[in-house]
Each structure stands twice: as structure tokens, then as C-alpha cells.
Design a protein around this motif. Structure first.
Motif, mmCIF file in Angstrom:
data_model
loop_
_atom_site.group_PDB
_atom_site.id
_atom_site.type_symbol
_atom_site.label_atom_id
_atom_site.label_comp_id
_atom_site.label_asym_id
_atom_site.label_seq_id
_atom_site.Cartn_x
_atom_site.Cartn_y
_atom_site.Cartn_z
ATOM 1 N N GLU A 237 0.409 -1.370 0.105
ATOM 2 C CA GLU A 237 0.187 -0.055 -0.745
ATOM 3 C C GLU A 237 0.600 0.928 -0.422
ATOM 4 O OE1 GLU A 237 -2.370 -0.010 3.368
ATOM 5 O OE2 GLU A 237 -3.981 -2.131 2.789
ATOM 6 N N GLU A 238 1.808 0.876 0.125
ATOM 7 C CA GLU A 238 2.950 2.513 0.427
ATOM 8 C C GLU A 238 3.314 2.256 -1.307
ATOM 9 O OE1 GLU A 238 4.369 5.544 0.959
ATOM 10 O OE2 GLU A 238 3.586 4.466 3.129
ATOM 11 N N LEU A 239 3.019 3.941 -1.664
ATOM 12 C CA LEU A 239 3.251 4.577 -2.745
ATOM 13 C C LEU A 239 4.647 4.998 -3.044
ATOM 14 C CD1 LEU A 239 -0.426 5.109 -3.752
ATOM 15 C CD2 LEU A 239 1.021 3.356 -3.948
ATOM 16 N N ASN A 240 4.978 5.842 -2.314
ATOM 17 C CA ASN A 240 6.217 6.197 -1.793
ATOM 18 C C ASN A 240 7.455 5.425 -1.910
ATOM 19 O OD1 ASN A 240 8.787 8.512 -0.815
ATOM 20 N ND2 ASN A 240 7.071 9.779 -0.946
ATOM 21 N N VAL A 241 8.166 5.676 -2.900
ATOM 22 C CA VAL A 241 9.061 4.712 -2.767
ATOM 23 C C VAL A 241 10.571 4.720 -1.654
ATOM 24 C CG1 VAL A 241 11.704 3.675 -4.055
ATOM 25 C CG2 VAL A 241 9.349 4.352 -5.730
ATOM 26 N N ASN A 242 11.050 5.707 -1.749
ATOM 27 C CA ASN A 242 11.774 5.866 -0.373
ATOM 28 C C ASN A 242 11.006 5.628 1.258
ATOM 29 O OD1 ASN A 242 12.874 7.409 -2.233
ATOM 30 N ND2 ASN A 242 12.741 9.877 -1.897
ATOM 31 N N ARG A 243 9.649 5.811 0.953
ATOM 32 C CA ARG A 243 9.349 5.110 2.435
ATOM 33 C C ARG A 243 8.767 4.151 2.909
ATOM 34 N NH1 ARG A 243 5.429 10.352 2.402
ATOM 35 N NH2 ARG A 243 3.696 8.959 1.315
ATOM 36 N N ARG A 244 8.718 3.933 1.111
ATOM 37 C CA ARG A 244 8.789 1.818 1.158
ATOM 38 C C ARG A 244 10.323 1.430 1.201
ATOM 39 N NH1 ARG A 244 7.322 0.036 -4.376
ATOM 40 N NH2 ARG A 244 5.533 1.467 -4.482
ATOM 41 N N LEU A 245 11.688 2.061 0.732
ATOM 42 C CA LEU A 245 12.787 1.562 1.069
ATOM 43 C C LEU A 245 12.668 1.882 2.569
ATOM 44 C CD1 LEU A 245 14.380 2.832 -1.985
ATOM 45 C CD2 LEU A 245 14.405 -0.211 -0.986
ATOM 46 N N THR A 246 12.518 2.731 3.025
ATOM 47 C CA THR A 246 12.529 2.888 4.716
ATOM 48 C C THR A 246 12.494 1.679 5.973
ATOM 49 O OG1 THR A 246 12.679 5.515 4.574
ATOM 50 C CG2 THR A 246 12.553 5.226 6.242
ATOM 51 N N PHE A 247 10.860 1.863 5.255
ATOM 52 C CA PHE A 247 9.680 1.268 6.169
ATOM 53 C C PHE A 247 10.703 -0.581 6.162
ATOM 54 C CE2 PHE A 247 6.570 -2.566 6.207
ATOM 55 C CZ PHE A 247 5.805 -2.148 7.504
ATOM 56 N N LEU A 248 11.212 -0.827 4.954
ATOM 57 C CA LEU A 248 11.691 -2.372 4.656
ATOM 58 C C LEU A 248 12.898 -1.695 5.727
ATOM 59 C CD1 LEU A 248 11.717 -3.469 1.077
ATOM 60 C CD2 LEU A 248 10.391 -4.662 3.060
ATOM 61 N N ILE A 249 14.222 -1.239 6.049
ATOM 62 C CA ILE A 249 15.335 -0.895 6.145
ATOM 63 C C ILE A 249 15.004 -1.955 7.934
ATOM 64 C CG2 ILE A 249 17.051 0.715 7.539
ATOM 65 C CD1 ILE A 249 16.712 1.894 4.392
ATOM 66 N N ARG A 250 13.607 -0.304 8.525
ATOM 67 C CA ARG A 250 13.615 -0.462 9.438
ATOM 68 C C ARG A 250 12.898 -2.239 9.890
ATOM 69 N NH1 ARG A 250 9.499 2.991 9.605
ATOM 70 N NH2 ARG A 250 8.165 1.304 9.749
ATOM 71 N N LEU A 251 11.788 -2.228 8.886
ATOM 72 C CA LEU A 251 11.744 -4.315 9.084
ATOM 73 C C LEU A 251 13.181 -5.093 9.143
ATOM 74 C CD1 LEU A 251 9.438 -6.726 9.202
ATOM 75 C CD2 LEU A 251 9.220 -6.020 6.939
ATOM 76 N N LEU A 252 14.006 -4.930 8.086
ATOM 77 C CA LEU A 252 14.810 -5.386 7.753
ATOM 78 C C LEU A 252 15.492 -5.612 9.419
ATOM 79 C CD1 LEU A 252 16.010 -5.530 4.499
ATOM 80 C CD2 LEU A 252 15.184 -7.599 5.594
ATOM 81 N N THR A 253 15.762 -4.210 10.223
ATOM 82 C CA THR A 253 17.231 -4.418 11.373
ATOM 83 C C THR A 253 16.385 -5.227 12.010
ATOM 84 O OG1 THR A 253 17.438 -2.098 10.338
ATOM 85 C CG2 THR A 253 18.021 -2.886 12.765
ATOM 86 N N GLU A 254 14.976 -4.570 12.727
ATOM 87 C CA GLU A 254 13.404 -5.857 13.619
ATOM 88 C C GLU A 254 14.566 -7.210 12.816
ATOM 89 O OE1 GLU A 254 10.350 -4.344 12.930
ATOM 90 O OE2 GLU A 254 10.508 -2.284 13.839
ATOM 91 N N GLU A 255 14.367 -7.834 11.949
ATOM 92 C CA GLU A 255 14.016 -9.247 11.891
ATOM 93 C C GLU A 255 15.386 -9.537 11.938
ATOM 94 O OE1 GLU A 255 11.788 -11.638 10.959
ATOM 95 O OE2 GLU A 255 10.316 -10.146 11.157
ATOM 96 N N THR A 256 16.688 -8.962 11.461
ATOM 97 C CA THR A 256 17.886 -9.228 11.958
ATOM 98 C C THR A 256 18.385 -9.555 13.187
ATOM 99 O OG1 THR A 256 18.861 -8.428 9.696
ATOM 100 C CG2 THR A 256 20.904 -8.742 11.582
#
Length: 811
Positions: free
Chosen positions: A191-210
Motif C-alpha cells: 500500500e506504500e506508493l512512495n518509494v523512499n518511504r517504502r525503502l525506509t520501512f523495509l530498512i526498519r523491518l530488516l533491522t528488526e528481523e535481523t
């Protein structure tokens, strides 16, 4: 394809996804089974293979509506449809564009398929944000690299694709598609159309998962370090199991674990449980084939099989008990009454301890069988333990388990056999125990029968206390004189006397004969034995206090009858008294040796034996001689001393009896007891011998219908004796009409059978004067010639000696 190019809108069939999220430019395959999904596929195949995939919010919803679906989904094109066995279909689709469902509606044909008016959504790229986008892409790649190093089962192709980079929006969608995260999180990425916010969300997600994966790794390392030794031990044990299996040995560790579970289930006191746990630990450390392991295994099996918690619920129904006792035993009224009293007390005070019964009586009167009836009446398990010939204390207490072949004592073995902690244990023949260098078993029985101590009875083998206070002990004995006094004090004695001829007849007719007929395969109509025949069997072929020999004779008659019926020589056998010699031979017993007329020097005495009472005649002959006293008849020392006391008493009464005061110098007295093959002993024939001596010296005959029993003193006092009931029964059988008994035995007349009291006259004697007056007919004494001043006078002994008394008791 119905496409409205102006508004970027189109009407497409909707396929709801459960637990999945489709991203643009990605291939995804899934199985379809719901009817509405299959309808959507069919509609899509008819309209250019385009379909709208969106996730449903709740996985449990089977028929989702518009409210159950997310608005944002992916427009996909169907690449392949494969039908699987059953009703399922596997679909391969390729995502094309993000899209938002503006509204949902049912299909035009009214089916279950949903359709949606969808609007294509495009990625938003911030102006002038190229450098930031590159930084975000690199950061995502670095975080994904760290994640991939920790994530299990992540394909290397995914890691290479991410490392290659490319379009930022595609990279974000690709990472979200290929990492195992919840579909609702993936929906947020979609649902996130803004690419930068999408990447930022994934960075935070990958950090938590790691971080989560790192913590999981640390936990796994700690667990691995903690169980490393256990894994090693387990591996070694598994190797041992394989080796033992190849050698045919048992797995000791598994066996020890079974023992531990059994010990815990018993809930024993801590002292006992701790002892058993130690033995189990010893077993677990041993080789299964070692001798010591076998000893411990046998010990644990023995202890764990004991009824620590198992018991039966006692019943104290007096009416039922009375019926059982009457069914199994005829007569024995006083014994039955005492048993019912015992049960009545247990009814009112069920927790009362200290009841140990001792059944005393001659063989064959039913001591063992009445104990079995008591167990049935009280709903207790029954087990019998024979003590005859037991000479080793270890038979009662067991052996230490360190000895080869050690086993528990008979008490613990009886409990194990009964399978109950409150059985009735019959200690049979307790008077037959002996002792030698191995110990005194009677002393070992003191703790068993002492209710103040047996709540913690310790067998040498099991070594832990066992509560015997709920056990009902019943002992049997023929003669209490051989039972140690301390042991006798712990028991309540119940005497079972011998049966009368009438009782034997009832028992034979109602119990023994039907039992033996059934036992020998006969029917009641095939063998008829009238009562007169049974009476003849009782009097001529058996001479016992009980009925054991009588049952054997009846069994012999049944065998003879069975032979006749089996060989066809007869269909029915009736045995009359005249037929008994043909079946059993000549009668083995004649009538008691009792004089049929009054005779000089012959007196009817009474004796007690282990099988009941018997008549015992005494013969005395007085002949000229030198004063010798001969005593014959296989007599014991006590009886010989009693004869000497009788002679001394007669000497003290010589003047009153008008006999020669010097008879002890010039007359030989021979005292003889017939049936010399039978040993005889005891003081109860004292008055019998004294009467016979007086009769022989005076020449006065003794009345043949009189019998007597009692001990005599030097002064002529009549002392009490034992076995009065059996002795009087023997006199009744012999046809005696008068019995002389000591005065001190008058209270024992209550134990005498009523049939004896009805037919026999009892004379209570405190002194020999009463005995002489009753038994000797001095009126028939020959004339005695004496010289006084050369004058001949004839004198006779008066009927009653001076100072004598006679008390007659007619029952």
C-alpha cells in the motif's frame, strides 16, 4: 479486456487471497479451491486472463465480502492453470500493476464471483531525491545481506538479485515478496506508493528481523551448549542400547525409569521411597547382565508388587455372616457366636486393632474351613500359611537380600499372594513350630501378632516397614501346651471341641455325602446311603474327633459305587448297614472296652487325646508277695508318680478300709492299663487307680456304669483336670450313666454337650471318699474274718467312710 484508458480504471474479477500478498512484476503460484475463486478464474479466462488479487483481512472467513478485503491489491495476468486431483486448481500468475478497488459488486450472472472497479496506482518518486534513493537502496542491500547471513533456508538467487540492485521500487517489492514475514506487513509495503518511504520501512523491518534472528541464534547457541553433554550422553546410551540389543541384553536405563515411575505412583512414605530410589539408581549404573543387577531387579519387583495401597472393603453384615457359617458348618454354635461377636465389634469400631483369633481343637473339626468362611463373610482375601515344621526364623522374617537365593518371609509372601493389604491370613498349625540353631520362629511371630508393633513390620528382605495392623490373623492349633506363653498371650483362644455322633451324622448326610457324590461324578439318585448306614460307618469305621476320616470312608463308598455304575453292573447303588463289610471290610473299631458287669479291681477311667476323648480302663491285681508295685501299660513318668501317690493314699486309709495295714509288705500290687502299645501319661487317672487299688484290696466290686477322671493327692483330695468335654463325650458313647469329676471342674460343665447332660449323671467329688462311695459297692464286699480274744466276728465296711461327702448333679 474492458479497459477504460482515460481513467486508468477497469472492471476485473476478484480472487481473494488468504495469507498471501501479490506484488507487481512478481510471479506467484497458489492453490485455489473455493467456489468463488474458481468462478473468478473462469471469468478471467473469458476476458483476457486479467484478474485482481487482493488479500482478505481474516484468514478464517470462507466467503469474504467487500468489507473483508483490502482495497489495495495487484492486477495480474494468469500464466498457467493446472488442475490437481480432487477439486483443487494450481494457478501461476504474474503481477502487473498496483491497483485500488473503488467498489465491489456481484457478477452479472448472479454467481458467487466478485468483481471490482479497480484503479491503477503508480509509484511516487520524490523530486530531487536521487541521492537519498541511492543511499536507501545501499542501506537496504546491506541490511538484507546481514539478514541473509542469519536467515535459514533463504535462496542464494534471492541474495544475488538483491545485490544486483536495480529499480528502487521493484527492489523493495522483491525483498518484501521473498522474506518470511506476516502477510499484513507485506500489505503495508504494497500500500506504500512512495518509494523512499517504502525503502525506509523495509530498512526498519530488516533491522528488526535481523536482531530477532541474532537473538534466536544466541538462544540456540546457549541451548546447544547446555544440552551438548546430554546429547553426548544420549549418543553413548544409544550406542550401548544397540550393543545390548545385539548381545540380547535388556536396556537397564529404560528399566530403571519404569521402576522410578512405579515408585512415584505408589506414594510411599519418604523413608521407603528414598530406599527404593537408591536401589533404582544403583540398577541404572550397572550392566544389565551383572549378577548384582539381577538381585536388585528381583528386589524391586518383589517390593513393588506388594499391596501397599490395595485393599478390599470389609463387610460386617451379621445376618449374611450367620448364613455363610451355617452353610459351611454344622454345630459349633459357641464358635459361631464368638465370631459374630467379633464382627459386631468391628462394625461398631472399624478402626479397632488387636484382634488375633486362635482356633484350638482336635484334627478334622473344621478349623481351617471356618477361617475360610470368616474371610468370605467379612469380604477379605484369604490366604493360608502352614507353620508345621517351621524351624527357621528366616521363614517368618525372610533373608537379607545379600544372600544368594534370598527371598521374603512367609508373611510378606502371603500378602503378595493375597494382593490386598487387609486379608485374612490363616497361620495353620502354630503349635507345630520348632526351633533349632537357626533361630526360634515362634519368637519371630511375636512382632507379627502384636498389634502394638506390627504397624511397622520389617521383613529382612524388603528392609522397609509394612503395615500389618489391618491384617486379620487367625491361627489354628491342636494343643496349646506347645505354644510359648508370650505368643499365646497375643491371641484370643476359641476352642472347637470334637463332634458328637449326632453331629457327625448330620454333617455326613448334609455336607460330606453330597460333596463326594458330586466329586466322583455321580448323581444323587445313583447312590443312596441311608442314615442308619452312615451311623454304622461312624461307629464301626471311624474313631476321631472330627470328620476327616469319615469323609475318606464316604469317598471310598462313592468309588465302589462309581465302579459298579461305570461297568454297567448297576444303575443305582443303595448301601445298607449289612452291605458295609462287602464295601469296607470288617469294622475296624468295636465298642469301647467297658465292663458289662461289676468287677473287682477294674475301673472305667477317662482319657483325653488329640483326636478326642477315650475310655481308659484300669486293672489292679493284689496277690501275695513282698510288697512290690508293678505299673505296666506304656506309661509316662507323671502317670507312674500318680500311681505311687494313689498307693500311699490307700495306705493312709488302711485302717478305715479294714484292710491289712502291712499290705505294702506282704502284697504285690500290679496296676495295668490295657492297650499297652499306646503311650499314656498325665495325672488325671489318679482317682481311677486309687479306686481300683481299693477295690482289689477290699474285694468290693466297682460299678460298671460309673466312669471317673481326676488327680488324687496323698491326702485324698481330688484335683481338677482338662479336656472334660471330650472325656464326657467318650463316656456317653460308651454308655456310661455316671461320671465322677473333680469339684473344681464343675464350672466346665457349661462346655459339655447338652446331649451328654441329658443322658449322664455327674457326681462332683472334692475328696476320694465321695469317689469310693459312688463307684465301689462295699455292700458286696466279701466277709472279713478277724480274731479278737479268740472270738470270730464278721465285719463289713460301711457304705460311707467317715467324713465323706457325696454331691450328685443331675443335668
Amino acid at each position: 479486456m474492458n479497459v477504460n484508458d482515460t481513467n486508468n480504471q477497469r472492471m476485473l474479477p476478484v480472487l481473494p487471497l488468504r495469507g498471501l500478498t501479490a506484488f507487481p512484476d512478481m510471479l506467484i503460484h497458489f492453490d485455489v479451491g473455493r467456489a468463488m475463486s474458481i468462478k473468478a478464474l473462469e471469468a478471467a479466462m473469458k476476458d483476457g486472463q486479467w484478474i485482481f488479487l487482493t488479500a482478505q483481512k481474516d484468514l478464517k472467513t470462507d466467503r469474504p465480502t467487500a468489507d473483508d478485503l483490502y482495497e489495495v491489491g495487484t492486477i495480474c495476468i494468469i500464466k498457467q492453470i493446472l488442475r490437481l486431483p480432487g477439486d483443487n486448481i494450481r494457478v501461476l500468475v504474474e503481477g502487473k500493476d498496483r491497483a485500488r478497488a473503488l467498489h465491489y459488486q456481484k457478477s452479472e450472472d448472479g454467481g458467487e464471483c466478485l468483481k471490482a472497479q479497480v484503479e491503477v496506482l503508480y509509484d511516487i518518486l520524490p523530486l530531487g531525491g536521487e541521492r537519498r534513493e541511492q543511499a536507501l537502496v545501499r542501506t537496504v542491500q546491506n541490511r538484507f545481506e546481514e539478514y541473509a547471513a542469519l536467515a535459514p533456508r533463504l535462496s542464494s538467487d534471492v541474495a544475488l538479485t538483491v545485490a544486483a540492485g536495480g529499480n528502487a521500487g521493484y527492489l523493495a517489492d522483491y525483498i518484501a515478496q521473498n522474506i518470511p514475514i506476516d502477510f499484513s506487513v507485506k500489505q503495508e509495503v504494497l500500500e506504500e506508493l512512495n518509494v523512499n518511504r517504502r525503502l525506509t520501512f523495509l530498512i526498519r523491518l530488516l533491522t528488526e528481523e535481523t536482531e530477532i534472528l541474532r537473538i534466536e541464534g544466541d538462544i540456540q547457541e546457549q541451548i546447544k551448549a547446555a544440552i551438548d553433554k546430554n546429547q553426548k550422553d544420549y549418543y553413548l546410551r544409544e550406542q550401548i542400547k544397540v550393543i545390548q540389543s545385539e548381545l540380547g541384553e535388556q536396556d537397564v536405563s529404560a528399566e530403571a525409569e519404569e521402576y522410578r515411575e512405579k515408585i512415584e505412583k505408589l506414594s510411599l512414605p519418604e523413608e521407603s521411597a528414598s530406599k527404593l530410589r537408591k536401589e533404582t539408581e544403583r540398577l541404572a549404573k550397572m550392566s544389565g547382565s551383572s549378577a548384582e543387577a539381577g538381585v536388585i531387579r528381583t528386589y524391586l519387583d518383589t517390593v513393588l508388587e506388594l499391596p501397599w495401597k490395595t485393599s478390599t472393603r470389609p463387610r460386617h453384615d451379621l445376618e449374611r455372616a450367620q448364613k455363610i457359617l451355617d452353610r459351611d458348618h454344622y454345630g459349633l454354635e459357641k464358635v459361631k457366636e464368638r465370631i459374630l461377636e467379633f464382627m459386631a465389634v468391628k462394625t461398631l469400631a472399624p478402626d479397632l486393632k488387636g484382634q488375633v483369633l486362635c482356633l484350638v481343637g482336635p484334627p478334622g473339626v473344621g478349623k481351617t474351613s471356618i477361617a475360610r468362611s470368616i474371610a468370605e463373610a467379612m469380604n477379605r482375601k484369604y490366604t493360608r500359611m502352614s507353620l508345621g515344621g517351621v524351624r527357621d526364623e528366616a521363614d517368618i522374617r525372610g533373608h537379607r537380600k545379600t544372600y544368594i537365593g534370598a527371598m521374603p518371609g512367609r508373611i510378606i509372601a502371603a500378602l503378595r499372594q493375597a494382593g490386598s493389604r487387609n486379608p485374612l491370613i490363616l497361620l495353620d498349625e502354630i503349635d507345630k513350630m520348632g526351633n533349632d540353631f537357626r533361630g526360634d520362629p515362634a519368637s519371630a511371630m511375636l512382632e507379627v501378632l502384636d498389634t502394638e508393633q506390627n504397624n511397622a513390620f520389617r521383613d529382612h528382605y524388603i528392609e522397609i516397614p509394612f503395615d500389618l495392623s489391618d491384617v486379620l490373623f487367625v491361627t489354628t492349633a491342636n494343643d496349646l501346651s506347645t505354644v510359648p506363653r508370650p505368643l499365646l498371650d497375643r491371641m484370643e483362644v476359641i476352642e472347637l471341641s470334637s463332634y458328637t455322633a449326632e453331629e457327625k451324622l448330620h454333617i455326613a448326610h448334609d455336607h460330606l455325602l453330597p460333596k463326594q457324590i458330586k466329586k466322583h461324578g455321580l448323581k444323587g439318585t445313583q447312590l443312596i446311603v441311608p442314615e442308619e448306614t452312615l451311623s454304622a460307618v461312624i461307629s464301626g469305621y471311624t474313631r476321631e474327633a472330627g470328620v476327616r476320616r469319615l469323609e475318606q470312608v464316604i469317598a471310598k463308598l462313592c468309588r465302589k459305587a462309581a465302579k459298579k455304575i461305570a461297568d454297567g453292573s448297576a444303575k443305582r447303588v443303595t448301601i445298607h448297614p449289612a452291605d458295609l463289610e462287602a464295601y469296607l471290610g470288617a469294622p475296624k473299631f468295636k465298642e469301647d472296652n467297658v465292663s458289662k458287669e461289676d468287677e473287682v479291681g477294674i475301673v472305667n477311667g477317662l482319657a483325653w487325646t488329640s483326636v478326642g476323648g477315650e475310655m481308659l480302663q484300669v486293672e489292679v491285681a493284689a496277690v501275695p508277695g513282698t510288697g512290690k508295685i508293678e505299673i505296666t501299660g506304656n506309661l509316662g513318668k507323671v502317670m507312674e508318680e500318680s500311681a505311687k501317690a494313689a498307693v500311699t493314699f490307700v495306705r493312709s486309709r488302711a485302717e478305715m478300709l479294714r484292710i491289712d495295714p502291712n499290705f505294702y509288705k506282704n502284697t504285690d500290687i500290679h496296676i495295668h492299663f490295657p492297650e499297652a502299645a499306646i503311650p499314656k501319661d498325665g495325672p488325671s487317672a489318679g482317682i481311677t487307680m486309687a479306686t481300683a487299688i481299693i477295690s482289689a484290696l477290699t474285694g468290693a466290686p466297682v460299678r460298671h456304669e460309673v466312669a471317673m477322671t481326676g488327680e488324687v493327692t496323698l491326702r485324698g483330695r481330688v484335683m481338677p483336670i482338662g479336656g472334660l468335654r471330650e472325656k464326657t463325650m467318650a463316656a456317653y458313647r460308651a454308655g456310661i450313666r455316671t461320671i465322677i469329676i473333680p469339684k473344681d471342674n464343675q464350672v466346665d460343665l457349661e462346655e459339655v454337650e447338652q446331649v451328654v447332660k441329658d443322658h449322664v449323671q455327674f457326681v462332683i467329688a472334692a475328696h476320694m471318699d465321695t469317689v469310693m462311695e459312688t463307684a465301689i459297692d462295699f455292700s458286696r464286699r466279701p466277709a472279713v474274718t478277724t480274731r479278737r480274744d479268740e472270738t470270730t466276728q464278721e465285719t463289713q465296711m460301711p457304705l460311707s467312710a467317715p467324713g465323706s461327702t457325696r454331691t450328685t448333679l443331675r443335668q
